[in-house]
Scaffold this motif. Structure first.
Motif, PDB file in Angstrom:
ATOM      1  N   VAL A 145       0.845  -1.201   0.000  1.00  0.00           N
ATOM      2  CA  VAL A 145       0.000   0.000   0.000  1.00  0.00           C
ATOM      3  C   VAL A 145       0.880   1.250   0.000  1.00  0.00           C
ATOM      4  O   VAL A 145       0.658   2.199  -0.768  1.00  0.00           O
ATOM      5  N   ILE A 146       1.906   1.266   0.831  1.00  0.00           N
ATOM      6  CA  ILE A 146       2.818   2.421   0.888  1.00  0.00           C
ATOM      7  C   ILE A 146       3.483   2.618  -0.467  1.00  0.00           C
ATOM      8  O   ILE A 146       3.598   3.740  -0.974  1.00  0.00           O
ATOM      9  N   ASN A 147       3.887   1.543  -1.071  1.00  0.00           N
ATOM     10  CA  ASN A 147       4.506   1.630  -2.398  1.00  0.00           C
ATOM     11  C   ASN A 147       3.520   2.184  -3.424  1.00  0.00           C
ATOM     12  O   ASN A 147       3.877   3.007  -4.277  1.00  0.00           O
ATOM     13  N   ALA A 148       2.260   1.756  -3.330  1.00  0.00           N
ATOM     14  CA  ALA A 148       1.238   2.185  -4.302  1.00  0.00           C
ATOM     15  C   ALA A 148       0.999   3.689  -4.242  1.00  0.00           C
ATOM     16  O   ALA A 148       0.697   4.314  -5.250  1.00  0.00           O
ATOM     17  N   ILE A 149       1.128   4.291  -3.054  1.00  0.00           N
ATOM     18  CA  ILE A 149       0.846   5.731  -2.937  1.00  0.00           C
ATOM     19  C   ILE A 149       2.133   6.557  -2.871  1.00  0.00           C
ATOM     20  O   ILE A 149       2.100   7.734  -2.508  1.00  0.00           O
ATOM     21  N   SER A 150       3.234   5.963  -3.273  1.00  0.00           N
ATOM     22  CA  SER A 150       4.523   6.671  -3.156  1.00  0.00           C
ATOM     23  C   SER A 150       4.632   7.864  -4.110  1.00  0.00           C
ATOM     24  O   SER A 150       5.484   8.721  -3.922  1.00  0.00           O
ATOM     25  N   GLY A 151       3.747   7.948  -5.106  1.00  0.00           N
ATOM     26  CA  GLY A 151       3.778   9.092  -6.019  1.00  0.00           C
ATOM     27  C   GLY A 151       2.770  10.174  -5.675  1.00  0.00           C
ATOM     28  O   GLY A 151       2.542  11.086  -6.467  1.00  0.00           O
ATOM     29  N   ASN A 152       2.164  10.075  -4.480  1.00  0.00           N
ATOM     30  CA  ASN A 152       1.134  11.047  -4.082  1.00  0.00           C
ATOM     31  C   ASN A 152       1.592  11.871  -2.889  1.00  0.00           C
ATOM     32  O   ASN A 152       2.139  11.326  -1.931  1.00  0.00           O
ATOM     33  N   LEU A 153       1.316  13.170  -2.930  1.00  0.00           N
ATOM     34  CA  LEU A 153       1.600  14.052  -1.798  1.00  0.00           C
ATOM     35  C   LEU A 153       0.293  14.536  -1.184  1.00  0.00           C
ATOM     36  O   LEU A 153      -0.657  14.847  -1.897  1.00  0.00           O
ATOM     37  N   CYS A 154       0.272  14.584   0.166  1.00  0.00           N
ATOM     38  CA  CYS A 154      -0.859  15.171   0.889  1.00  0.00           C
ATOM     39  C   CYS A 154      -0.311  16.181   1.873  1.00  0.00           C
ATOM     40  O   CYS A 154       0.613  15.873   2.628  1.00  0.00           O
ATOM     41  N   ARG A 155      -0.880  17.376   1.886  1.00  0.00           N
ATOM     42  CA  ARG A 155      -0.377  18.456   2.752  1.00  0.00           C
ATOM     43  C   ARG A 155      -1.129  18.551   4.063  1.00  0.00           C
ATOM     44  O   ARG A 155      -0.711  19.259   4.956  1.00  0.00           O
ATOM     45  N   CYS A 156      -2.292  17.906   4.194  1.00  0.00           N
ATOM     46  CA  CYS A 156      -3.032  18.144   5.431  1.00  0.00           C
ATOM     47  C   CYS A 156      -3.495  16.918   6.199  1.00  0.00           C
ATOM     48  O   CYS A 156      -3.564  16.980   7.422  1.00  0.00           O
ATOM     49  N   THR A 157      -3.826  15.830   5.567  1.00  0.00           N
ATOM     50  CA  THR A 157      -4.374  14.693   6.322  1.00  0.00           C
ATOM     51  C   THR A 157      -3.294  13.913   7.060  1.00  0.00           C
ATOM     52  O   THR A 157      -3.519  13.424   8.160  1.00  0.00           O
ATOM     53  N   GLY A 158      -2.148  13.818   6.447  1.00  0.00           N
ATOM     54  CA  GLY A 158      -1.149  12.876   6.960  1.00  0.00           C
ATOM     55  C   GLY A 158      -1.423  11.541   6.300  1.00  0.00           C
ATOM     56  O   GLY A 158      -2.531  11.293   5.819  1.00  0.00           O
ATOM     57  N   TYR A 159      -0.446  10.689   6.287  1.00  0.00           N
ATOM     58  CA  TYR A 159      -0.566   9.491   5.456  1.00  0.00           C
ATOM     59  C   TYR A 159      -1.191   8.296   6.171  1.00  0.00           C
ATOM     60  O   TYR A 159      -1.644   7.362   5.533  1.00  0.00           O
ATOM     61  N   ARG A 160      -1.193   8.303   7.499  1.00  0.00           N
ATOM     62  CA  ARG A 160      -1.666   7.106   8.218  1.00  0.00           C
ATOM     63  C   ARG A 160      -3.111   6.732   7.856  1.00  0.00           C
ATOM     64  O   ARG A 160      -3.399   5.577   7.563  1.00  0.00           O
ATOM     65  N   PRO A 161      -4.070   7.695   7.868  1.00  0.00           N
ATOM     66  CA  PRO A 161      -5.448   7.315   7.516  1.00  0.00           C
ATOM     67  C   PRO A 161      -5.556   6.803   6.083  1.00  0.00           C
ATOM     68  O   PRO A 161      -6.395   5.930   5.781  1.00  0.00           O
ATOM     69  N   ILE A 162      -4.715   7.301   5.187  1.00  0.00           N
ATOM     70  CA  ILE A 162      -4.777   6.865   3.786  1.00  0.00           C
ATOM     71  C   ILE A 162      -4.221   5.445   3.657  1.00  0.00           C
ATOM     72  O   ILE A 162      -4.759   4.599   2.932  1.00  0.00           O
ATOM     73  N   ILE A 163      -3.170   5.172   4.404  1.00  0.00           N
ATOM     74  CA  ILE A 163      -2.629   3.798   4.413  1.00  0.00           C
ATOM     75  C   ILE A 163      -3.674   2.843   4.996  1.00  0.00           C
ATOM     76  O   ILE A 163      -3.890   1.740   4.487  1.00  0.00           O
ATOM     77  N   GLU A 164      -4.360   3.295   6.061  1.00  0.00           N
ATOM     78  CA  GLU A 164      -5.434   2.465   6.651  1.00  0.00           C
ATOM     79  C   GLU A 164      -6.519   2.176   5.619  1.00  0.00           C
ATOM     80  O   GLU A 164      -7.038   1.061   5.537  1.00  0.00           O
ATOM     81  N   ALA A 165      -6.858   3.182   4.820  1.00  0.00           N
ATOM     82  CA  ALA A 165      -7.868   2.975   3.764  1.00  0.00           C
ATOM     83  C   ALA A 165      -7.378   1.911   2.782  1.00  0.00           C
ATOM     84  O   ALA A 165      -8.141   1.039   2.352  1.00  0.00           O
ATOM     85  N   GLY A 166      -6.100   1.977   2.440  1.00  0.00           N
ATOM     86  CA  GLY A 166      -5.530   0.985   1.524  1.00  0.00           C
ATOM     87  C   GLY A 166      -5.547  -0.417   2.106  1.00  0.00           C
ATOM     88  O   GLY A 166      -5.658  -1.410   1.374  1.00  0.00           O
ATOM     89  N   LEU A 167      -5.462  -0.502   3.439  1.00  0.00           N
ATOM     90  CA  LEU A 167      -5.499  -1.819   4.087  1.00  0.00           C
ATOM     91  C   LEU A 167      -6.935  -2.338   4.219  1.00  0.00           C
ATOM     92  O   LEU A 167      -7.179  -3.537   4.176  1.00  0.00           O
ATOM     93  N   GLN A 168      -7.879  -1.407   4.367  1.00  0.00           N
ATOM     94  CA  GLN A 168      -9.278  -1.835   4.590  1.00  0.00           C
ATOM     95  C   GLN A 168     -10.087  -2.000   3.309  1.00  0.00           C
ATOM     96  O   GLN A 168     -11.158  -2.601   3.317  1.00  0.00           O
ATOM     97  N   MET A 169      -9.609  -1.447   2.180  1.00  0.00           N
ATOM     98  CA  MET A 169     -10.442  -1.415   0.972  1.00  0.00           C
ATOM     99  C   MET A 169     -10.819  -2.816   0.476  1.00  0.00           C
ATOM    100  O   MET A 169     -11.849  -2.993  -0.159  1.00  0.00           O
ATOM    101  N   GLN A 170     -10.004  -3.804   0.792  1.00  0.00           N
ATOM    102  CA  GLN A 170     -10.286  -5.167   0.336  1.00  0.00           C
ATOM    103  C   GLN A 170     -11.453  -5.800   1.094  1.00  0.00           C
ATOM    104  O   GLN A 170     -11.967  -6.844   0.688  1.00  0.00           O
ATOM    105  N   GLU A 171     -11.844  -5.196   2.215  1.00  0.00           N
ATOM    106  CA  GLU A 171     -12.870  -5.817   3.055  1.00  0.00           C
ATOM    107  C   GLU A 171     -14.295  -5.533   2.582  1.00  0.00           C
ATOM    108  O   GLU A 171     -15.242  -6.154   3.030  1.00  0.00           O
ATOM    109  N   PHE A 172     -14.438  -4.562   1.668  1.00  0.00           N
ATOM    110  CA  PHE A 172     -15.774  -4.243   1.152  1.00  0.00           C
ATOM    111  C   PHE A 172     -16.110  -5.182  -0.017  1.00  0.00           C
ATOM    112  O   PHE A 172     -15.218  -5.724  -0.670  1.00  0.00           O
TER     113      PHE A 172
END
Ligand code: FES
Ligand code: FES
Length: 187
Positions: A142-169
């Motif tokens: 997941v970290i590798n998949a988003i390595s080309g994206n920058l975020c200035r305000c959320t921080g990356y942890r919630p986005i990594i969590e989304a990448g880990l949870q997306m398979q559960e839907f």
């Protein structure tokens, strides 16, 4: 494949067939989407291929198999789109008439604040979702998949969590690993 200068570029953008003469070799996909199609959901950040705000999903067939990858539309020129399908993050939920599991996971995990970077992260995670052989989430991937994206305000942890949870839907009817519709059309 890039057509000759007297030929026509033919590709799909959000399921619309686009056929245009190659009259402006310098036009980027980002300009085409924002200025010609008035779709401002694809964002312009750096304009140099570094921030991922302008990402769109590209599909093409390779040996009869559909291959997806995220592409930076700010550095992708229109002639290079010949015989490819391009999807924007906005269109994916519109065509499904509900959020894709990747988008739902971003909501559930609070992966967005101002939202400027969000369409780009959705596309990176979606390309990873579609290319994953396994439904088992792997944080390094997941970290590798988003390595080309920058975020200035959320921080990356919630986005990594989304990448880990997306398979559960539940898998959607399109933009899933078994999306035969898009394969047929591109061949
Ligand atoms: Fe930053 Fe395209 S606008 S990568
Ligand atoms: Fe604001 Fe990422 S949510 S830049």
């Amino acid at each position: 494949m890039i057509p000759n200068s007297n030929q026509t570029v033919q590709f799909y953008l959000d399921d619309e067939l686009i056929q245009i003469p190659i009259e402006n070799q310098q036009e980027t996909l980002l300009d085409f989407i924002r200025l010609k199609k008035n779709n401002t959901s694809v964002k312009e950040g750096c304009g140099e291929g570094d921030c991922g705000a302008c990402l769109v999903l590209q599909a093409q067939t390779e040996q009869g198999k559909l291959v997806y990858k995220p592409v930076n539309s700010c550095i992708k020129f229109v002639p290079a789109l010949h015989k490819k399908s391009i999807y924007t993050a906005k269109y994916i939920s519109k065509s499904l008439q509900e959020l894709h599991p990747v988008q739902q996971a971003m909501v559930t995990c609070h992966g967005s604040q101002c939202g400027f970077c969000t369409p780009g992260f959705v596309i990176s995670l979606l390309a990873h979702y579609l290319d994953s052989q396994s439904k088992k989430a792997n944080e390094d991937e997941v970290i590798n998949a988003i390595s080309g994206n920058l975020c200035r305000c959320t921080g990356y942890r919630p986005i990594i969590e989304a990448g880990l949870q997306m398979q559960e839907f539940n898998e959607p009817i399109r933009f899933s690993r078994a999306d035969a519709f898009s394969v047929e059309r591109l061949q």
